[in-house]
Design an enzyme around this catalytic site. Structure first.
Site, short mmCIF file in Angstrom:
data_model
loop_
_atom_site.label_atom_id
_atom_site.label_comp_id
_atom_site.label_asym_id
_atom_site.label_seq_id
_atom_site.Cartn_x
_atom_site.Cartn_y
_atom_site.Cartn_z
N ALA A 60 84.06 -36.89 6.79
CA ALA A 60 83.43 -35.98 7.84
C ALA A 60 83.96 -36.47 9.05
O ALA A 60 83.88 -37.70 9.43
CB ALA A 60 81.94 -36.01 7.58
N GLY A 99 83.49 -37.52 2.80
CA GLY A 99 83.66 -36.13 2.51
C GLY A 99 85.04 -36.05 1.90
O GLY A 99 84.98 -34.65 1.23
N GLU A 102 84.49 -36.24 -1.58
CA GLU A 102 83.48 -35.11 -2.04
C GLU A 102 84.33 -34.16 -2.43
O GLU A 102 84.04 -32.97 -3.18
CB GLU A 102 82.25 -34.88 -1.21
CG GLU A 102 81.38 -35.86 -1.11
CD GLU A 102 80.18 -36.04 -0.07
OE1 GLU A 102 80.66 -35.92 1.05
OE2 GLU A 102 78.96 -36.02 -0.41
N GLU A 122 79.73 -43.70 3.06
CA GLU A 122 78.65 -43.34 4.22
C GLU A 122 77.88 -44.37 4.55
O GLU A 122 77.38 -44.38 5.80
CB GLU A 122 78.15 -41.93 3.42
CG GLU A 122 78.76 -40.67 3.55
CD GLU A 122 79.77 -40.55 2.55
OE1 GLU A 122 79.93 -41.56 1.56
OE2 GLU A 122 80.37 -39.30 2.35
N1 3HC Z 1 85.68 -39.67 11.81
C1 3HC Z 1 86.54 -39.65 12.99
N2 3HC Z 1 87.57 -40.33 13.28
C2 3HC Z 1 87.97 -41.26 12.40
C3 3HC Z 1 87.21 -41.20 10.82
C4 3HC Z 1 86.40 -40.17 10.86
N3 3HC Z 1 85.56 -40.40 9.53
N4 3HC Z 1 87.76 -42.12 10.16
C5 3HC Z 1 89.00 -42.47 11.07
N5 3HC Z 1 88.84 -41.97 12.23
C6 3HC Z 1 89.73 -42.36 13.32
C7 3HC Z 1 89.56 -43.47 13.92
O1 3HC Z 1 88.64 -43.66 14.87
C8 3HC Z 1 90.95 -44.02 14.48
O2 3HC Z 1 91.02 -43.23 15.80
P1 3HC Z 1 91.69 -43.95 16.96
O3 3HC Z 1 93.43 -43.88 16.69
O4 3HC Z 1 91.53 -42.86 18.13
O5 3HC Z 1 91.17 -45.11 17.28
C9 3HC Z 1 91.98 -43.14 13.55
O6 3HC Z 1 91.06 -42.23 12.99
C10 3HC Z 1 92.61 -44.20 12.63
O7 3HC Z 1 91.52 -44.93 12.16
P2 3HC Z 1 91.87 -46.42 11.86
O8 3HC Z 1 92.16 -47.06 13.05
O9 3HC Z 1 90.41 -47.11 11.17
O10 3HC Z 1 93.25 -46.57 10.88
P3 3HC Z 1 93.20 -47.47 9.28
O11 3HC Z 1 94.44 -46.97 8.88
O12 3HC Z 1 92.88 -48.96 9.56
O13 3HC Z 1 92.11 -46.78 8.52
C11 3HC Z 1 90.39 -45.54 7.33
C12 3HC Z 1 91.91 -45.72 8.09
C13 3HC Z 1 90.43 -46.21 6.11
C14 3HC Z 1 90.27 -44.34 6.92
C15 3HC Z 1 89.27 -46.02 8.05
O14 3HC Z 1 89.66 -45.29 9.45
C16 3HC Z 1 88.13 -45.31 7.70
O15 3HC Z 1 87.40 -46.35 6.94
N6 3HC Z 1 87.22 -44.58 8.36
C17 3HC Z 1 86.02 -44.18 8.07
C18 3HC Z 1 85.85 -43.54 6.76
C19 3HC Z 1 84.43 -43.32 6.49
O16 3HC Z 1 83.46 -43.94 6.62
N7 3HC Z 1 84.17 -42.01 6.03
C20 3HC Z 1 83.04 -41.40 5.81
C21 3HC Z 1 82.48 -40.46 6.96
S1 3HC Z 1 80.95 -39.99 6.84
C22 3HC Z 1 81.13 -38.51 5.44
O17 3HC Z 1 82.16 -38.14 5.01
C23 3HC Z 1 79.83 -37.68 5.45
C24 3HC Z 1 79.86 -36.79 4.25
O18 3HC Z 1 79.53 -37.06 3.01
C25 3HC Z 1 79.31 -35.51 4.55
#
Ligand code: 3HC
Length: 688
Positions: A60, A99, A102, A122
């Protein structure tokens, strides 16, 4: 368009396309729902869903979390996929996280590329899966694996996902493989929501709960996730989803999720400033001067990132010590399964040890990691200056010393920066990049590029005694020693800070690093110390007693037989004695009072650091305190925590403490200005 659709021979190809990581926001959710209806209208044989740019989806869009959720909500979209009469196949490359995972689990089938990863991280953002993850994952992989994946948030690789039953096959080209799946076989796969939930296992939940209490104390999301998985087992599928969603929405607006999201984005914002773009030297060969614990850790981090490293030592004894230190790190990495024998041999082959500075001639970067002595460090930098090529960068790993004074005698002081690593240097994420008065853009850019290569969190610091982190640490320890002398014990102080969320309190931490380092530092500062500032002599008495910490078997605690810590009444008596000599009537401090004093002392100092331009932003101080000093991550870092308390309230509390000691508790002018202007520390900019 964030979701593209095309069909060919009754097969639908749906691509998620929201660069860089296909984060799932409202527009993408709408596109996905439309794709479900489109496939049904066309009565397609199947839909193959994949992500553009080599990434399935990172979950998400966390940037939307501060706003009220907008329709369509992800659970509805995923139910539509799961319940559709057109079977969906997820073709996963890169990552499928949160997500994203998911979405994949709502598909009838999942095919993964060998290097891809899937998981539900998450909890690391302070929430729980909010679109069916807690209900679908246990149905696919069983309780044990689902509990492990959801409560730790750690993603798994393709092979592991396949063995666990989360994905069906691992293929080099998942889209091609999805195309080749036999229609009849695909038709026989039951939709995920129709799978039976696993049977409840009371022992498993009890053990998982105990484990979380021990390993992640204070963190809300993992415990809530566990409870939601457990409650979901007794509920019909859609009721379980509704319950999960309600908890997800509650946590999303809570303080822990806000703090963790703040850190997530602050960490990503920590990169080289735009004006340094393109200026970095590419480092193929680096020199590390000094193979002590710090130098060996730095050398190991460098070889792990593919750099050739020469460790320079003064003599044969030094070489032997360096060899032993590197050997210990490699052995520990092997025994923890972080590397295998082949990788260990590869790392070792990139490392040379020598006493000859001529060996440094081809290096693009040198990092001195000798002990904290200005003359010693100046001599080393002088030798490096003479032997390295004119464009090479010279860095010092000093924790406290004046970088400008250190660089002044060199032919070219512009090539000097500080690279302040934190022990153990190959593990700790923080790297303070210290900018001296003359440090060139190229030297700074090289520091940032190195941080990126090593996977470190870079924070730019200006020159002062202790830079950002150690300057705050000094005040934290000063406040702890004062509380100890005036009424507490080291173990009461430590317990109070562990309750706050630190893995260990200031005294246990000092026992681990050794009391002699801080002592040497106090000696160095003695001549310039403010004579009006109260000095607590207990730590000096510890040195006189030979209690240097774990390495001598005793420090603030005793460690009989090298084992766990034991409270030492002799240490408690030291404070009683010193208070008596100084005519102080000791008082009892509650845990709350101890915490308040230690945290306020840090916030006050951090505000001065920000005001003086030593740190660039409150967010940078958050990164330093979390990634270098163990400040509880789920509190978002020191300044985020301060903002959550409110600056005005902090100033009021400091003013009360200043009635006891006007020097130690002098309110930072920066805090006062923020309070007067009604600004948070995150918004405020120092007047420079
Ligand atoms: N939402 C918004 N922006 C995100 C994002 C997310 N979930 N994940 C990554 N980004 C953005 C980063 O902020 C970054 O933005 P920027 O270039 O403006 O700084 C860009 O994407 C690239 O991210 P990274 O610099 O972290 O790139 P990497 O290649 O090193 O890593 C990744 C990529 C492994 C996907 C890492 O970004 C990551 O772990 N992201 C978070 C994953 C996460 O926690 N997901 C769960 C979200 S909550 C959810 O899904 C709820 C659901 O159950 C309803």
């Amino acid at each position: 368009m964030q979701v593209t659709m095309r069909s060919e021979n009754h097969i639908g190809y749906v691509t998620l396309s929201n660069p860089p990581v296909n984060a799932i926001g409202q527009v993408l959710r709408m596109g996905l729902l439309e794709a479900v209806r489109w496939a049904e209208r066309g009565r397609l044989d199947r839909v193959i869903v994949s992500g553009a740019g080599g990434v399935f989806a990172a979950g998400a869009d966390a940037k939307e979390f501060d706003a009220a959720p907008q329709e369509p909500h992800l659970p509805e979209v995923l139910n539509a996929i799961d319940e559709s009469f057109v079977p969906w196949i997820a073709a996963i490359e890169g990552v499928a996280l949160g997500g994203g995972a998911e979405i994949a689990m709502a598909c009838r089938m999942r095919i993964m590329a060998p290097g891809a990863r899937i998981g539900l991280p998450e909890v690391t953002l302070g929430v729980i899966p909010g679109a069916g993850g807690t209900a679908r994952l246990p149905r696919l992989v069983g309780l044990q694996k689902a509990v492990e994946m959801i409560t730790t948030g750690k993603p798994i690789g393709a092979q592991e996902a396949c063995s666990a039953g989360l994905v069906h096959t691992v293929e080099d080209d998942p889209i091609e493989a999805a195309f080749l799946v036999n229609s009849e076989a695909l038709g026989c796969i039951v939709p995920t929501w129709e799978y039976h939930a696993p049977a409840h296992d009371a022992d498993l939940f009890r053990m998982a709960r105990e484990n979380l209490q021990a390993k992640m104390p204070g963190q809300e999301a993992p415990v809530r996730a566990l409870a939601v998985i457990e409650a979901g087992l007794a509920l019909p599928f859609h009721a379980a989803l509704a319950h999960e969603r309600q908890v997800f929405l509650e946590l999303k607006t809570g303080s822990q999720s806000k703090a963790l999201r703040h850190l997530f984005f602050a960490q990503r914002a920590a990169k080289a400033p735009a004006h340094l773009k393109g200026a970095a030297l590419e480092v193929q060969h680096a020199v590390v001067v000094g193979g002590g614990t710090m130098g060996a850790g730095i050398a190991y981090a460098l070889v792990s990132s593919g750099v050739q490293v020469t460790i320079l030592e003064a003599d044969a004894d030094g070489l032997k010590r360096a060899e032993d230190n590197i050997g210990k790190i490699i052995a520990a990495s092997l025994s923890r399964g972080m590397i295998d024998a082949a990788r260990a041999a590869d790392l070792r082959s990139r490392l040379t040890l020598s006493t000859e500075y001529s060996q440094a001639a081809t290096a693009q970067l040198a990092i001195e990691a000798a002990f904290e002595d200005m003359a010693v460090k100046q001599e080393i930098l002088g030798k490096l200056d003479a032997v390295l090529s004119a464009d090479a960068v010279l860095a010092t790993n000093t924790s406290y010393l004046d970088l400008n004074e250190m660089a002044a005698p060199l032919m070219d002081p512009t090539r000097v920066i500080g690279l302040h690593f934190f022990a153990p240097a190959h593990i700790m994420k923080l790297l303070e990049i210290v900018q001296g008065a003359q440090s060139s853009d190229r030297a700074m850019a090289t520091g940032y590029a190195l941080a990126k290569r090593l996977g470190k969190v870079p924070v730019r610091a200006g020159v002062c005694d202790g830079f950002i982190g150690n300057r705050i640490l000094a005040r934290y320890r000063e406040a702890a020693d004062t509380v100890f002398m005036d009424g507490s014990t080291p173990w009461e102080v430590d317990d109070a800070m562990v309750e706050f969320g630190y893995a260990m309190g200031p005294y246990e931490a000092q026992d681990l690093s050794g009391l002699d380092i801080a002592y040497a530092n106090r000696q160095r500062q003695a001549a310039t110390r403010d004579p009006n500032r109260r000095y607590v002599p207990i730590a000096d008495r510890m040195i006189e007693l030979g209690k240097l910490g774990r390495k001598t078997g005793a420090g603030w605690y005793r460690y009989p037989g090298g084992g766990g810590k034991v409270e030492d009444p002799i240490v408690a008596d030291l404070a009683i004695e010193e208070a008596h000599f100084s005519g102080i009537t000791r008082t009892d401090y509650s845990s709350q009072e101890i915490r308040q004093r230690l945290v306020l002392a840090m916030i006050n100092e951090a505000a001065d650091i920000l005001d003086a331009g030593i740190a660039q932003s409150a967010g940078d101080i958050d990164l330093v305190t979390v990634f270098g000093y163990g400040f509880p991550r789920w509190r978002g870092g020191l300044m985020h925590y301060a903002d959550s308390l409110g600056v005005e309230k902090i100033v009021a509390q400091l003013e009360i403490l200043a009635q006891e000691d006007t020097v130690a508790w002098k309110v930072s002018p920066f805090l006062r200005r923020c309070a007067d202007a009604g600004q948070s520390l995150a918004e405020a900019r120092p007047m420079r």
